[in-house]
Design a protein around this motif. Structure first.
Motif, PDB file in Angstrom:
ATOM      1  N   GLU A  60      22.374 -23.943  38.478  1.00  0.00           N
ATOM      2  CA  GLU A  60      21.842 -24.117  39.836  1.00  0.00           C
ATOM      3  C   GLU A  60      21.222 -22.819  40.351  1.00  0.00           C
ATOM      4  O   GLU A  60      20.204 -22.833  41.049  1.00  0.00           O
ATOM      5  CB  GLU A  60      22.948 -24.592  40.775  1.00  0.00           C
ATOM      6  N   GLU A  61      21.843 -21.679  40.009  1.00  0.00           N
ATOM      7  CA  GLU A  61      21.311 -20.384  40.422  1.00  0.00           C
ATOM      8  C   GLU A  61      19.936 -20.140  39.813  1.00  0.00           C
ATOM      9  O   GLU A  61      19.012 -19.665  40.494  1.00  0.00           O
ATOM     10  CB  GLU A  61      22.283 -19.275  39.991  1.00  0.00           C
ATOM     11  N   LEU A  62      19.775 -20.474  38.537  1.00  0.00           N
ATOM     12  CA  LEU A  62      18.494 -20.270  37.861  1.00  0.00           C
ATOM     13  C   LEU A  62      17.409 -21.178  38.440  1.00  0.00           C
ATOM     14  O   LEU A  62      16.254 -20.772  38.577  1.00  0.00           O
ATOM     15  CB  LEU A  62      18.647 -20.524  36.357  1.00  0.00           C
ATOM     16  N   ILE A  63      17.786 -22.402  38.767  1.00  0.00           N
ATOM     17  CA  ILE A  63      16.817 -23.324  39.379  1.00  0.00           C
ATOM     18  C   ILE A  63      16.388 -22.786  40.749  1.00  0.00           C
ATOM     19  O   ILE A  63      15.194 -22.766  41.076  1.00  0.00           O
ATOM     20  CB  ILE A  63      17.425 -24.733  39.523  1.00  0.00           C
ATOM     21  N   ALA A  64      17.345 -22.319  41.542  1.00  0.00           N
ATOM     22  CA  ALA A  64      17.030 -21.775  42.869  1.00  0.00           C
ATOM     23  C   ALA A  64      16.122 -20.555  42.737  1.00  0.00           C
ATOM     24  O   ALA A  64      15.152 -20.400  43.489  1.00  0.00           O
ATOM     25  CB  ALA A  64      18.324 -21.402  43.594  1.00  0.00           C
ATOM     26  N   ARG A  65      16.431 -19.689  41.783  1.00  0.00           N
ATOM     27  CA  ARG A  65      15.602 -18.498  41.574  1.00  0.00           C
ATOM     28  C   ARG A  65      14.164 -18.874  41.233  1.00  0.00           C
ATOM     29  O   ARG A  65      13.213 -18.274  41.742  1.00  0.00           O
ATOM     30  CB  ARG A  65      16.181 -17.643  40.450  1.00  0.00           C
ATOM     31  N   GLU A  66      13.996 -19.887  40.380  1.00  0.00           N
ATOM     32  CA  GLU A  66      12.648 -20.295  39.987  1.00  0.00           C
ATOM     33  C   GLU A  66      11.879 -20.851  41.181  1.00  0.00           C
ATOM     34  O   GLU A  66      10.689 -20.561  41.362  1.00  0.00           O
ATOM     35  CB  GLU A  66      12.727 -21.335  38.866  1.00  0.00           C
ATOM     36  N   ILE A  67      12.560 -21.625  42.015  1.00  0.00           N
ATOM     37  CA  ILE A  67      11.916 -22.183  43.213  1.00  0.00           C
ATOM     38  C   ILE A  67      11.449 -21.055  44.132  1.00  0.00           C
ATOM     39  O   ILE A  67      10.315 -21.044  44.615  1.00  0.00           O
ATOM     40  CB  ILE A  67      12.891 -23.117  43.966  1.00  0.00           C
TER      41      ILE A  67
END
Length: 257
Positions: A60-67
């Motif tokens: 979830e952290e990686l997805i948020a960072r990409e967004i």
């Protein structure tokens, strides 16, 4: 119908490896699974265990960072000078960290190194330890008067509580706990070392702090920690010394104009 099923099978066969290589795809941009491993290693280096629940949080952290990264780029923030300067500083920090990690890996601290350092520590801190008390006053005449009172039966401990100028020990009857002679200033150490168990200095001992009356309550051999108890601290100390020496070597070789 057969052609449609065949096409779907081919697409599935192609898609599976792609999904395996990526943790997610955000607005058409793939997040490679290698980033999961990189973030997982960061968490492990901080000392926290990586549980299955934590792995979900990492995703979830990686997805948020990409967004957030995509939004920042959309606004042109990656083109500012401030961002470029911070990025360069971060790049330098990471590369320097890798340099020192590589040096430590190729120059490990051995058990022989640790034993040699422990032996040095033991030699410097071995010998006798003293359980002493003292009374500290400003004037020699006052110290002489206190010595006379003690010799007549006065309580060393009570007089220390009433008259000693040492805030650390005075309230405890002058008790200095166990310590090696080298822990004290030279004049104090020399006078104390001459006393046997139960003896008190016959004359005041002058130091930079004032005049002392010293009594030795007990003497024992120094109680040093076992090697296994201090091994982690010694290892860390030796690693820091090696890194510092390596840094000095690199600086001495560098041509700075």
């Amino acid at each position: 119908m057969k052609k449609t099923l065949l096409t779907m099978a081919v697409l599935a066969a192609v898609s599976l490896p792609v999904l395996a290589q990526n943790v997610a795809i955000v607005n058409g941009k793939a997040i490679p699974s290698s980033r999961v491993e990189a973030l997982k290693q960061q968490v492990e280096r901080s000392g926290r265990p990586v549980t299955p629940e934590m792995m979900g949080q990492i995703k979830e952290e990686l997805i948020a960072r990409e967004i957030f990264m995509q939004e920042a780029r959309k606004r042109g923030l990656d083109a500012t000078e401030d961002y470029k300067n911070q990025l360069e500083m971060a790049r330098q920090s990471l590369l320097i960290r890798e340099l020192f990690a590589d040096f430590q890996k190729k120059n490990p601290i051995t058990d022989a190194d640790i034993k040699a350092e422990y032996d040095k520590f033991s030699a410097a801190n071995g010998g006798k330890e003293f359980r002493a008390r003292h009374i500290l006053v400003e004037k020699e005449a006052e110290a002489l008067d206190l010595i006379a009172q003690i010799k007549k039966g006065g309580s060393f401990e009570e007089l220390a509580k009433k008259t000693s100028k040492d805030p650390g020990s005075g309230a405890n009857g002058g008790d200095l706990d166990w310590a090696a002679a080298g822990s004290y200033v030279t004049e104090f150490s020399a006078a104390m070392s001459k006393l046997e168990k139960g003896q008190m200095t016959e004359a005041p001992v002058k130091t930079q702090f004032g005049f002392h009356i010293i009594r030795v309550d007990d003497v024992r051999e120094a109680q040093l920690p076992k090697l296994d108890e201090v091994k982690p601290q010694i290892t860390q100390q030796l690693q820091q010394q090696k890194i510092a020496k390596y840094q000095e070597t690199l600086r001495s070789k560098a041509k700075v104009q």
